[in-house]
Motif scaffolding. Sequence first.
Motif, mmCIF file in Angstrom:
data_model
loop_
_atom_site.group_PDB
_atom_site.id
_atom_site.type_symbol
_atom_site.label_atom_id
_atom_site.label_comp_id
_atom_site.label_asym_id
_atom_site.label_seq_id
_atom_site.Cartn_x
_atom_site.Cartn_y
_atom_site.Cartn_z
ATOM 1 N N SER A 194 62.405 22.140 -29.338
ATOM 2 C CA SER A 194 61.225 21.324 -29.063
ATOM 3 C C SER A 194 60.896 20.462 -30.274
ATOM 4 O O SER A 194 61.162 20.840 -31.419
ATOM 5 C CB SER A 194 60.038 22.227 -28.716
ATOM 6 O OG SER A 194 58.843 21.486 -28.614
ATOM 7 N N SER A 195 60.313 19.300 -30.000
ATOM 8 C CA SER A 195 59.871 18.413 -31.078
ATOM 9 C C SER A 195 58.411 18.663 -31.441
ATOM 10 O O SER A 195 57.895 18.056 -32.383
ATOM 11 C CB SER A 195 60.057 16.950 -30.660
ATOM 12 O OG SER A 195 59.305 16.683 -29.473
ATOM 13 N N ALA A 196 57.749 19.548 -30.710
ATOM 14 C CA ALA A 196 56.343 19.868 -30.980
ATOM 15 C C ALA A 196 56.244 20.980 -32.017
ATOM 16 O O ALA A 196 57.253 21.576 -32.419
ATOM 17 C CB ALA A 196 55.647 20.281 -29.681
ATOM 18 N N ASN A 197 55.008 21.277 -32.421
ATOM 19 C CA ASN A 197 54.787 22.341 -33.396
ATOM 20 C C ASN A 197 54.778 23.721 -32.748
ATOM 21 O O ASN A 197 54.719 24.738 -33.451
ATOM 22 C CB ASN A 197 53.461 22.117 -34.131
ATOM 23 C CG ASN A 197 53.502 20.871 -34.997
ATOM 24 O OD1 ASN A 197 54.545 20.533 -35.557
ATOM 25 N ND2 ASN A 197 52.374 20.174 -35.094
ATOM 26 N N SER A 198 54.791 23.761 -31.434
ATOM 27 C CA SER A 198 54.789 25.035 -30.719
ATOM 28 C C SER A 198 55.767 24.954 -29.545
ATOM 29 O O SER A 198 56.124 23.865 -29.085
ATOM 30 C CB SER A 198 53.382 25.369 -30.216
ATOM 31 O OG SER A 198 52.929 24.381 -29.313
ATOM 32 N N MET A 199 56.177 26.119 -29.069
ATOM 33 C CA MET A 199 57.149 26.163 -27.978
ATOM 34 C C MET A 199 56.873 27.405 -27.138
ATOM 35 O O MET A 199 56.686 28.506 -27.667
ATOM 36 C CB MET A 199 58.573 26.215 -28.546
ATOM 37 C CG MET A 199 59.676 26.179 -27.515
ATOM 38 S SD MET A 199 61.300 25.959 -28.324
ATOM 39 C CE MET A 199 61.323 27.376 -29.439
ATOM 40 N N SER A 200 56.825 27.221 -25.842
ATOM 41 C CA SER A 200 56.550 28.342 -24.947
ATOM 42 C C SER A 200 57.778 29.238 -24.837
ATOM 43 O O SER A 200 58.923 28.774 -24.897
ATOM 44 C CB SER A 200 56.177 27.829 -23.548
ATOM 45 O OG SER A 200 55.029 27.006 -23.604
ATOM 46 N N THR A 201 57.524 30.519 -24.682
ATOM 47 C CA THR A 201 58.614 31.461 -24.458
ATOM 48 C C THR A 201 59.218 31.201 -23.085
ATOM 49 O O THR A 201 58.499 31.143 -22.081
ATOM 50 C CB THR A 201 58.111 32.912 -24.538
ATOM 51 O OG1 THR A 201 57.526 33.121 -25.826
ATOM 52 C CG2 THR A 201 59.247 33.888 -24.322
ATOM 53 N N ALA A 202 60.518 31.035 -23.027
ATOM 54 C CA ALA A 202 61.182 30.707 -21.767
ATOM 55 C C ALA A 202 62.121 31.823 -21.354
ATOM 56 O O ALA A 202 62.592 32.608 -22.186
ATOM 57 C CB ALA A 202 61.953 29.396 -21.895
ATOM 58 N N GLU A 203 62.375 31.909 -20.056
ATOM 59 C CA GLU A 203 63.313 32.863 -19.509
ATOM 60 C C GLU A 203 64.493 32.117 -18.900
ATOM 61 O O GLU A 203 64.459 30.898 -18.703
ATOM 62 C CB GLU A 203 62.635 33.728 -18.438
ATOM 63 C CG GLU A 203 61.467 34.542 -18.960
ATOM 64 C CD GLU A 203 60.786 35.326 -17.855
ATOM 65 O OE1 GLU A 203 61.022 35.012 -16.666
ATOM 66 O OE2 GLU A 203 60.020 36.252 -18.172
ATOM 67 N N LEU A 204 65.540 32.861 -18.596
ATOM 68 C CA LEU A 204 66.736 32.248 -18.013
ATOM 69 C C LEU A 204 66.607 32.171 -16.488
ATOM 70 O O LEU A 204 67.350 32.799 -15.726
ATOM 71 C CB LEU A 204 67.972 33.034 -18.430
ATOM 72 C CG LEU A 204 68.389 32.828 -19.887
ATOM 73 C CD1 LEU A 204 69.404 33.880 -20.312
ATOM 74 C CD2 LEU A 204 68.960 31.425 -20.099
ATOM 75 N N THR A 205 65.620 31.376 -16.061
ATOM 76 C CA THR A 205 65.403 31.099 -14.648
ATOM 77 C C THR A 205 65.218 29.593 -14.466
ATOM 78 O O THR A 205 64.839 28.887 -15.412
ATOM 79 C CB THR A 205 64.166 31.826 -14.109
ATOM 80 O OG1 THR A 205 62.996 31.329 -14.795
ATOM 81 C CG2 THR A 205 64.276 33.339 -14.329
ATOM 82 N N SER A 206 65.464 29.108 -13.266
ATOM 83 C CA SER A 206 65.311 27.675 -13.002
ATOM 84 C C SER A 206 63.879 27.228 -13.233
ATOM 85 O O SER A 206 63.617 26.148 -13.773
ATOM 86 C CB SER A 206 65.733 27.361 -11.562
ATOM 87 O OG SER A 206 67.092 27.658 -11.354
ATOM 88 N N GLU A 207 62.922 28.056 -12.842
ATOM 89 C CA GLU A 207 61.513 27.713 -13.011
ATOM 90 C C GLU A 207 61.153 27.590 -14.483
ATOM 91 O O GLU A 207 60.465 26.649 -14.891
ATOM 92 C CB GLU A 207 60.636 28.771 -12.346
ATOM 93 C CG GLU A 207 59.151 28.493 -12.467
ATOM 94 C CD GLU A 207 58.294 29.563 -11.811
ATOM 95 O OE1 GLU A 207 57.055 29.438 -11.851
ATOM 96 O OE2 GLU A 207 58.870 30.531 -11.263
ATOM 97 N N SER A 208 61.617 28.524 -15.294
ATOM 98 C CA SER A 208 61.301 28.500 -16.715
ATOM 99 C C SER A 208 62.011 27.350 -17.422
ATOM 100 O O SER A 208 61.424 26.669 -18.270
ATOM 101 C CB SER A 208 61.683 29.837 -17.354
ATOM 102 O OG SER A 208 61.216 29.918 -18.684
ATOM 103 N N LEU A 209 63.279 27.123 -17.074
ATOM 104 C CA LEU A 209 64.033 26.032 -17.699
ATOM 105 C C LEU A 209 63.445 24.665 -17.351
ATOM 106 O O LEU A 209 63.587 23.706 -18.128
ATOM 107 C CB LEU A 209 65.500 26.096 -17.262
ATOM 108 C CG LEU A 209 66.323 27.250 -17.835
ATOM 109 C CD1 LEU A 209 67.696 27.308 -17.165
ATOM 110 C CD2 LEU A 209 66.486 27.114 -19.341
ATOM 111 N N SER A 210 62.798 24.564 -16.211
ATOM 112 C CA SER A 210 62.205 23.289 -15.795
ATOM 113 C C SER A 210 61.053 22.862 -16.710
ATOM 114 O O SER A 210 60.604 21.716 -16.660
ATOM 115 C CB SER A 210 61.706 23.386 -14.351
ATOM 116 O OG SER A 210 60.605 24.276 -14.257
#
Length: 225
Positions: A194-210
């Motif tokens: 991410s180019s932001a100062n924060s990043m959400s925790t993501a999972e290996l699912t299509s919904e999360s990757l979106s």
Amino acid sequence: MRLTICLFIILLVISGCTNESNQTVTNNKPGTSEENKVTEDTTKVKENKITLTPVDVFSGDAAIFKPFLGTMSGAFKLSYEGSEPNVWLDLDVWENGKKVATKGSIGQLLYSSEENPSSGEVEVIMSVDTVPIEGNDEIRLIKVNVVHDKGNSSLATTTIPWDSKLTLQGLLQHNEKKSFTAVETVYAFGVQASSANSMSTAELTSESLSKTEWALVFTLRYQND
């Protein structure tokens, strides 16, 4: 005489109806070739069961390899039950929540032959590392090593361009064992940025990757022979 003729005609009609009824029943008997084909296909899918087991690549004494592989590294084991499936590993790039490119593929991860028989298990080790080049933007060096149960291994490398604005990075990986059929596409491992100062925790699912700004996803794909 007329009575005899009428009885004869009635018998013919009854006989015709009986033959037609028997023919209909015969055509609808279970176990036709089409039904058998569906059953065989379903059985084949059930037999081709694949299990993905996450591996802590730096556990125990293996921690000494962290400087060589980098922090953006991971591993998993693959095993299967049934007939040998033709599984490929794709290196997919996602941008703004959508897959935009495939930067390479490694085929037949679970392949074995009479000369080199396998018990049906491989370990895949992946590393995504920074490679600075003077005068150019940074790129990412991707290494994928496939280790078979006999100790044989094969290393593949490739590079992808990297946007220097993507300063924050994190791993995408499974925490528990996962089983699936050989017809499914499965996200096995990944790195998000991410180019932001924060990043959400993501999972290996299509919904999360979106919801990711950028991600490199190692995707297991089944290919028909």
